[in-house]
Design an enzyme around this catalytic site. Structure first.
Site, PDB file in Angstrom:
ATOM      1  N   ASP A 238       0.871  -1.181   0.000  1.00 47.15           N
ATOM      2  CA  ASP A 238       0.000   0.000   0.000  1.00 47.15           C
ATOM      3  C   ASP A 238       0.906   1.230   0.000  1.00 47.15           C
ATOM      4  O   ASP A 238       2.050   1.170   0.454  1.00 47.15           O
ATOM      5  CB  ASP A 238      -0.885   0.001   1.262  1.00 47.15           C
ATOM      6  CG  ASP A 238      -2.064   0.959   1.162  1.00 47.15           C
ATOM      7  OD1 ASP A 238      -3.200   0.478   0.959  1.00 47.15           O
ATOM      8  OD2 ASP A 238      -1.857   2.195   1.288  1.00 47.15           O
ATOM      9  N   CYS A 311     -14.922  -0.087  -4.655  1.00 51.61           N
ATOM     10  CA  CYS A 311     -15.975   0.820  -4.167  1.00 51.61           C
ATOM     11  C   CYS A 311     -16.501   1.659  -5.329  1.00 51.61           C
ATOM     12  O   CYS A 311     -17.251   2.602  -5.109  1.00 51.61           O
ATOM     13  CB  CYS A 311     -15.427   1.719  -3.065  1.00 51.61           C
ATOM     14  SG  CYS A 311     -13.980   2.652  -3.562  1.00 51.61           S
TER      15      CYS A 311
END
Ligand SMILES: C[S@@+](CC[C@H](N)C(=O)[O-])C[C@H]1O[C@@H](n2cnc3c(N)ncnc32)[C@H](O)[C@@H]1O
Length: 353
Positions: A238, A311
């Site tokens: 990340d 999302c």
């Protein structure tokens, strides 16, 4: 479509439960009865897939609001404290928000008022953690954090920050993820509801199956990594440096996990290339912009299973088309309703080759 449902009068109209419905820009679907609500969320996913000419099985929407949203940002402008009004740049003053977890419903606005009375216009982000409410204040003006110390003590919160600097920290706010406890960095990503985090993690684990090695890309604080590592070796990446450090600490403090390698890496600029994609399964869960660069590398890889969490159905469909052109089949998509009563929907897709 994005706006047409806002104006739609569903045949099964129900009375919205929030007194601010219609004025507040937050929830636009509280007047939809369950059948038309489910159909609309399902359609948001199916429409994005159709737009990219993708045929697959879309499973029924899973409800994931649970106890409510554990994260919310309230704004203070002049004397008003609340959210932006619908289709406007003005602020709607609120005293409570019923879609938040009980600990935040009325406390978020009640805490924002004295903060704004002390420093003026500001945005205040609240996170309800397992160890209390984490409060992050942002303002355009320059203030020393000490300006808010007495107030933070009076509010009894474990941590308050002002523009990223600690005002007060009596204990580090933490959340449980699987068997692990993760200490929250000040600005890291956390799924908006605990139930959605659990549901997405369950679907990821199902998609991963009995794999022995997994890459978890866009891993955040590690809600998937930490659960996956109960049975598989995990490589996690990340761009959030503090998030990766928190994940590494959680791994060190948790007994019985398989080895986890967590790396700070910008996966837009430096996606994992085929020679690095040696795991049995790759999981990815990018921000709304999607994982285009990573999907292009995965399309050239020999990875057998990919589990994609998203999302934003539109960027998911774009990335799915890249993977399908590279030889993957999209076996199924499961929509997950984390942002209940909003026009957003999450999903988990499972690809095989
Ligand atoms: C939707 S969150 C998912 C995080 C985690 N999987 C979870 O469920 O909590 C997206 C993550 O992508 C990360 N991110 C954003 N841009 C990135 C980039 N260019 N490279 C790597 N990670 C990035 C963010 O830091 C964030 O943790």
């Amino acid at each position: 479509m994005a706006d047409s449902y806002l104006l739609a009068e569903p045949a099964d109209r129900v009375e919205p439960f929030c007194p601010y419905f219609g004025s507040c820009g937050g929830c636009t679907l509280q007047h939809f009865g369950p059948p038309s609500y489910m159909a609309l969320k399902q359609e948001l996913v199916e429409m994005a897939l159709r737009g990219a000419q993708i045929e697959t099985t879309v499973l029924p929407l899973i409800e994931a609001h649970g106890d409510g949203r554990r994260r919310a940002t309230l704004h203070a402008r002049g004397k008003a404290v609340g959210y932006m009004r619908a289709r406007s740049h003005d602020l709607l003053d609120i005293t409570a928000c019923p879609i938040l977890v009980p600990a935040l419903q009325s406390r978020a606005s009640a805490m924002t008022r004295p903060i704004a009375a002390t420093i003026g216009d500001c945005d205040v982000a609240f996170t309800a953690t397992d160890t209390g409410i984490d409060v992050a204040v942002h303002t355009e003006k320059k203030f020393k954090p000490e300006r808010l110390t007495l107030l933070a003590q009076r509010l009894g919160v474990p941590r308050m920050t002002l523009n990223g600097e600690i005002v007060l920290q009596s204990r580090i706010p933490s959340v449980k993820m699987g068997k692990a406890t993760v200490e929250l960095p000040i600005a890291s990503f956390l799924q908006a509801t605990a139930m959605a985090e659990g549901t997405l993690a369950r679907l990821v684990l199902e998609g991963v199956g009995s794999a022995k090695t997994v890459a978890d890309l866009f891993c955040g604080l590690g809600p998937f990594t930490l659960r996956l590592a109960e049975t598989a070796r995990v490589y996690a990446a990340d761009a959030d440096k503090a998030g990766i450090a928190a994940l590494q600490l959680a791994v060190r403090n948790t007994r019985g996990l398989k080895p986890v390698t967590a790396q700070m890496r910008d996966l837009f600029r430096e996606p994992l290339v085929p020679t690095e994609l040696t795991q049995d399964v790759v999981v990815f869960d990018p921000p709304r912009a999607g994982a285009e660069a990573q999907s292009r590398e995965l399309a050239k890889s020999k990875v057998k299973t990919i589990v994609a969490v998203s999302c934003e159905p539109k960027t998911f469909a774009r990335d799915a088309a890249i993977l399908i052109a590279g030889g993957y089949r999209l076996e199924k998509v499961t929509p997950v309703d984390q942002f209940a009563w909003s026009g957003h929907v999450e999903l988990v897709g499972v690809f095989k080759r």
